[in-house]
Scaffold this motif. Structure first.
Motif, PDB file in Angstrom:
ATOM      1  N   LEU A   4       0.796  -1.149   0.008  1.00 51.60           N
ATOM      2  CA  LEU A   4       0.046  -0.111   0.002  1.00 51.60           C
ATOM      3  C   LEU A   4       0.751   1.358   0.065  1.00 51.60           C
ATOM      4  CD1 LEU A   4      -2.674   1.157   0.148  1.00 51.60           C
ATOM      5  CD2 LEU A   4      -2.606   1.301   2.538  1.00 51.60           C
ATOM      6  N   ALA A   5       2.008   1.440   0.779  1.00 55.31           N
ATOM      7  CA  ALA A   5       2.779   2.556   0.899  1.00 55.31           C
ATOM      8  C   ALA A   5       3.508   2.728  -0.515  1.00 55.31           C
ATOM      9  CB  ALA A   5       3.842   2.076   1.990  1.00 55.31           C
ATOM     10  N   THR A   8       0.985   4.102  -2.820  1.00 53.19           N
ATOM     11  CA  THR A   8       0.919   5.447  -2.642  1.00 53.19           C
ATOM     12  C   THR A   8       1.871   6.386  -2.947  1.00 53.19           C
ATOM     13  OG1 THR A   8      -0.355   4.829  -0.532  1.00 53.19           O
ATOM     14  CG2 THR A   8       0.371   7.197  -0.498  1.00 53.19           C
ATOM     15  N   SER A   9       2.949   5.802  -2.781  1.00 55.04           N
ATOM     16  CA  SER A   9       4.294   6.725  -3.295  1.00 55.04           C
ATOM     17  C   SER A   9       4.133   6.638  -4.912  1.00 55.04           C
ATOM     18  CB  SER A   9       5.450   5.935  -3.005  1.00 55.04           C
ATOM     19  OG  SER A   9       5.925   6.360  -1.479  1.00 55.04           O
ATOM     20  N   GLY A  11       1.492   6.705  -6.687  1.00 60.86           N
ATOM     21  CA  GLY A  11       0.220   7.552  -7.207  1.00 60.86           C
ATOM     22  C   GLY A  11       0.665   9.073  -6.793  1.00 60.86           C
ATOM     23  N   LEU A  12       1.207   9.269  -5.674  1.00 64.38           N
ATOM     24  CA  LEU A  12       1.563  10.700  -5.383  1.00 64.38           C
ATOM     25  C   LEU A  12       2.466  11.328  -6.682  1.00 64.38           C
ATOM     26  CD1 LEU A  12       2.253  10.443  -1.635  1.00 64.38           C
ATOM     27  CD2 LEU A  12       0.256  11.915  -2.794  1.00 64.38           C
TER      28      LEU A  12
END
Length: 265
Positions: A4-5, A8-9, A11-12
């Protein structure tokens, strides 16, 4: 790092890459606050990692803008030559700043640049300014006059500031190209990205040699940034000049105010 992390990275990175390319700023003004306040990086690590990501963003965006024929290559080759010495020197200066001083100075600079963009003042070129003309692939013609010496003189200082704050110079170059040199907004954003691809590389390599680049974060966010930059360049073809100016100014104001609020409260 969890799945997930990692997602997220990436996606950001995609969002920052798209937005940074759209406004020609490279995304460094978003990356540094994110890495300092969100990821808890020390200033030097945040700047080094940010510059590495700005380079990837600028490289991907420059390829797209070159295809669109919106880059003023005569200016694009001259400005990095003047900014490279400052970019390398700025990397060493960053190590002497405390976290508090770093965040306050960064926030104030963002707010000052935003104010300049909101006001919309543009300096008239001198009588000796050279005439420039660019026609992009969509048939849009841009005609403007440029005092090249102004860009060469200021580029050294831009290199220092960009390396110190990890912003790659984009948020300084774009307003400067628009306000001081009189470039059309679309040409300014495209040319700024080309300049960023060179100056950010020099700064990133300096920080890498000093051990201040988080490679795992760079790799994950870099994947998203490379893809997002292509989307940002495509979106810029449909955005008006006034919209780009206001979006850049508004985003700088929000980020600068947030950084000052977090450190001064």
């Amino acid at each position: 790092m969890t799945l997930l992390a990692a997602a997220t990275s990436m996606g950001l990175g995609f969002l920052i890459g798209a937005f940074g390319t759209l406004v020609g700023a490279g995304g460094g003004f978003l990356l540094v606050p994110l890495l300092v306040l969100g990821y808890g990086f020390a200033p030097a690590d945040a700047v080094g990692t940010s510059l590495s990501l700005v380079f990837l963003n600028a490289l991907s965006g420059s390829v797209a803008y070159l295809r669109q024929r919106r880059v003023d290559l005569r200016l694009g080759w001259r400005f990095p030559a003047a900014s490279l010495p400052g970019a390398v020197g700025g990397a060493y200066l960053t190590r002497a700043l405390s976290t508090r001083a770093f965040v306050v100075a960064f926030g104030l600079i963002l707010l000052a640049i935003a104010t300049l963009l909101f006001i919309g003042i543009q300096v008239r070129p001198s009588a000796r300014a050279g005439l420039r003309s660019i026609v992009d692939t969509g048939g849009e013609a841009y005609h403007y006059r440029v005092d090249v010496w102004k860009g060469v003189v200021v580029s050294f200082a831009v290199g220092v500031l960009s390396s110190v704050f990890g912003i790659g110079g984009g948020i300084i170059h774009v307003p400067f190209l628009i306000v001081a040199l009189g470039l059309p907004v679309h040409v300014a954003t495209a040319t700024s990205h080309f300049v960023l691809s060179i100056s950010a590389f020099a700064g990133a390599m300096t920080f890498l040699s000093l051990g201040h680049v988080r490679l795992a974060t760079t790799a994950l966010m870099g994947v998203g940034i490379l893809a997002g930059a292509q989307l940002g360049a495509l979106a810029s073809t449909r955005a008006s000049a006034n919209l780009l100016r206001r979006v850049l100014a508004g985003s700088l104001s929000l980020v600068g105010a947030r950084m000052l609020f977090d450190v001064l409260r």
